[in-house]
Design a protein around this motif. Structure first.
Motif, PDB file in Angstrom:
ATOM      1  N   SER A   7     -27.022 -13.753  44.859  1.00  0.00           N
ATOM      2  CA  SER A   7     -26.247 -15.025  45.186  1.00  0.00           C
ATOM      3  C   SER A   7     -24.839 -14.797  45.587  1.00  0.00           C
ATOM      4  CB  SER A   7     -26.303 -15.934  44.114  1.00  0.00           C
ATOM      5  OG  SER A   7     -25.892 -17.372  44.731  1.00  0.00           O
ATOM      6  N   ASP A   8     -24.513 -15.657  46.664  1.00  0.00           N
ATOM      7  CA  ASP A   8     -22.996 -15.827  46.843  1.00  0.00           C
ATOM      8  C   ASP A   8     -22.493 -14.529  47.538  1.00  0.00           C
ATOM      9  OD1 ASP A   8     -21.894 -18.507  45.631  1.00  0.00           O
ATOM     10  OD2 ASP A   8     -23.487 -17.782  44.235  1.00  0.00           O
ATOM     11  N   ILE A   9     -23.035 -14.021  48.444  1.00  0.00           N
ATOM     12  CA  ILE A   9     -22.698 -12.661  48.909  1.00  0.00           C
ATOM     13  C   ILE A   9     -21.257 -12.842  49.729  1.00  0.00           C
ATOM     14  CG2 ILE A   9     -23.123 -11.173  50.834  1.00  0.00           C
ATOM     15  CD1 ILE A   9     -26.286 -11.938  50.191  1.00  0.00           C
ATOM     16  N   HIS A  10     -20.994 -13.967  50.336  1.00  0.00           N
ATOM     17  CA  HIS A  10     -19.790 -14.324  50.690  1.00  0.00           C
ATOM     18  C   HIS A  10     -19.355 -13.450  52.001  1.00  0.00           C
ATOM     19  CE1 HIS A  10     -19.239 -18.305  48.943  1.00  0.00           C
ATOM     20  NE2 HIS A  10     -19.606 -17.680  47.673  1.00  0.00           N
ATOM     21  N   SER A  11     -20.131 -12.953  52.914  1.00  0.00           N
ATOM     22  CA  SER A  11     -19.807 -12.115  54.178  1.00  0.00           C
ATOM     23  C   SER A  11     -19.156 -10.685  53.625  1.00  0.00           C
ATOM     24  CB  SER A  11     -18.999 -13.085  54.899  1.00  0.00           C
ATOM     25  OG  SER A  11     -19.643 -14.090  55.528  1.00  0.00           O
ATOM     26  N   GLY A  33     -28.133 -18.302  48.099  1.00  0.00           N
ATOM     27  CA  GLY A  33     -27.155 -19.263  48.742  1.00  0.00           C
ATOM     28  C   GLY A  33     -25.676 -18.780  48.968  1.00  0.00           C
ATOM     29  N   ASP A  34     -24.960 -19.293  49.970  1.00  0.00           N
ATOM     30  CA  ASP A  34     -23.633 -18.638  50.215  1.00  0.00           C
ATOM     31  C   ASP A  34     -23.703 -17.113  50.757  1.00  0.00           C
ATOM     32  OD1 ASP A  34     -22.489 -21.210  49.799  1.00  0.00           O
ATOM     33  OD2 ASP A  34     -21.426 -20.718  48.205  1.00  0.00           O
ATOM     34  N   ILE A  35     -24.261 -17.097  51.788  1.00  0.00           N
ATOM     35  CA  ILE A  35     -24.463 -15.983  52.400  1.00  0.00           C
ATOM     36  C   ILE A  35     -22.876 -15.516  52.998  1.00  0.00           C
ATOM     37  CG2 ILE A  35     -25.375 -14.524  54.113  1.00  0.00           C
ATOM     38  CD1 ILE A  35     -27.989 -16.265  53.662  1.00  0.00           C
ATOM     39  N   GLY A 146     -26.990 -20.132  41.534  1.00  0.00           N
ATOM     40  CA  GLY A 146     -25.599 -19.399  41.615  1.00  0.00           C
ATOM     41  C   GLY A 146     -24.366 -20.338  41.814  1.00  0.00           C
ATOM     42  N   HIS A 147     -23.438 -20.086  42.740  1.00  0.00           N
ATOM     43  CA  HIS A 147     -22.332 -21.157  42.950  1.00  0.00           C
ATOM     44  C   HIS A 147     -21.071 -21.050  42.161  1.00  0.00           C
ATOM     45  CE1 HIS A 147     -20.799 -24.608  44.895  1.00  0.00           C
ATOM     46  NE2 HIS A 147     -21.018 -25.612  44.120  1.00  0.00           N
ATOM     47  N   THR A 148     -21.391 -20.621  40.785  1.00  0.00           N
ATOM     48  CA  THR A 148     -20.023 -20.584  39.999  1.00  0.00           C
ATOM     49  C   THR A 148     -19.800 -19.145  39.881  1.00  0.00           C
ATOM     50  OG1 THR A 148     -21.346 -19.770  37.978  1.00  0.00           O
ATOM     51  CG2 THR A 148     -20.833 -22.253  38.198  1.00  0.00           C
ATOM     52  N   HIS A 149     -20.462 -18.184  40.414  1.00  0.00           N
ATOM     53  CA  HIS A 149     -20.091 -16.997  40.460  1.00  0.00           C
ATOM     54  C   HIS A 149     -20.146 -16.309  39.020  1.00  0.00           C
ATOM     55  CE1 HIS A 149     -18.384 -16.924  44.809  1.00  0.00           C
ATOM     56  NE2 HIS A 149     -18.968 -17.785  44.645  1.00  0.00           N
ATOM     57  N   ILE A 150     -20.495 -16.912  38.154  1.00  0.00           N
ATOM     58  CA  ILE A 150     -20.518 -16.414  36.709  1.00  0.00           C
ATOM     59  C   ILE A 150     -22.024 -15.996  36.143  1.00  0.00           C
ATOM     60  CG2 ILE A 150     -19.941 -16.800  34.484  1.00  0.00           C
ATOM     61  CD1 ILE A 150     -17.444 -16.927  36.353  1.00  0.00           C
TER      62      ILE A 150
HETATM   63 ZN    ZN Z   1     -20.059 -18.940  46.543  1.00  0.00          ZN
END
Ligand code: ZN
Length: 241
Positions: A7-11, A33-35, A146-150
């Motif tokens: 999750s949360d790869i964020h480029s 999500g949050d690729i 995902g989303h919280t990054h924790i």
């Molecule tokens: Zn994120």
């Protein structure tokens, strides 16, 4: 069966590559999500993901921001800047890919969301009452978020009590029914551990294995600086927040 949950790869392409290599052979890849967002390699990350076999991917809030489905005012200033920058250079094909992503998917015993089952794109499962309420918004034994990054596991027992634990790294633990599990963030870890976070899920055995892997942080930091993205995005990667 062995499923890679990310999750949360964020480029963050260096982190994504390190995770794919470290995970080894898997039967499927579930991306929560949050690729894109924050980082400087949006097209590289989407190109890599959409060419992987057996990929199941969700849309996150930053992906929705790039698609103009969420207003920039819902992001902080630096995050908004990265979204505008991403919009300026994302390819048509990759924009179509982001647009095709669903916000919630149910596979077997698992409901996949970016944020929460109640509000898949936006809600953070961080505050205790929010977590408790969300247990009534899905009917499968598990929900991966995902989303919280924790990286964290929340479990509701038969008395309605919610317990949490940080899954130990490199250890397979059983996931009790009625659990939310978060693999943490590939591209922007936030629990003061700078290594990329991901997980392996073994559905037949109902086991979860949290993993961390080091990657070349300086490579993404240099790129963030050279393309003019906010320096804060580079700084936080070496501190893990
Ligand atoms: Zn994120």
């Amino acid at each position: 069966m062995r499923i890679l949950v990310i999750s949360d790869i964020h480029s963050n392409q260096p982190a994504l590559e390190a995770v794919l290599k470290d995970a080894g052979d898997v039967d499927a890849i579930w991306c929560l999500g949050d690729i894109v967002g924050y980082g400087p390699f949006p097209n590289e990350c989407i190109d890599r993901l959409r060419n992987l076999p057996d990929l199941v991917a969700l849309q996150g809030n930053h992906d929705a921001g790039v698609l103009d489905r969420l207003s920039l005012t819902s992001f902080n200033h630096d995050a908004g800047q990265a979204i505008e920058w991403t919009r300026s250079l994302i390819t048509k094909e990759n924009l179509e890919f982001l647009s095709s992503l669903k916000q919630q998917i149910v596979i077997g015993e698992v409901t996949l969301n970016h944020g929460s089952p109640r509000n898949p794109i936006w809600e953070y499962l961080m505050e205790f009452n929010t977590i408790k309420d969300n247990f009534s918004y899905y009917s499968t034994p598990y929900s991966f978020v995902g989303h919280t990054h924790i990286p964290i596991l929340y479990h509701m027992d038969e008395n309605g009590t919610v317990e949490w634990k940080i899954p130990p790294v490199n250890e397979c633990i059983p996931i009790p029914a009625r659990s939310f599990v978060n693999p943490g963030s590939v591209g922007q870890p936030r629990n003061h551990d700078i290594r990329a976070a991901y997980a392996l899920f073994y559905p037949a055995e109902r086991l979860w294995e949290a993993r961390r892997v080091e990657y070349d942080i300086s490579k993404i930091q240099e790129k963030i600086r050279s393309v003019g993205l906010p320096p804060r995005h580079a700084m936080r990667l070496e501190e893990g927040w």
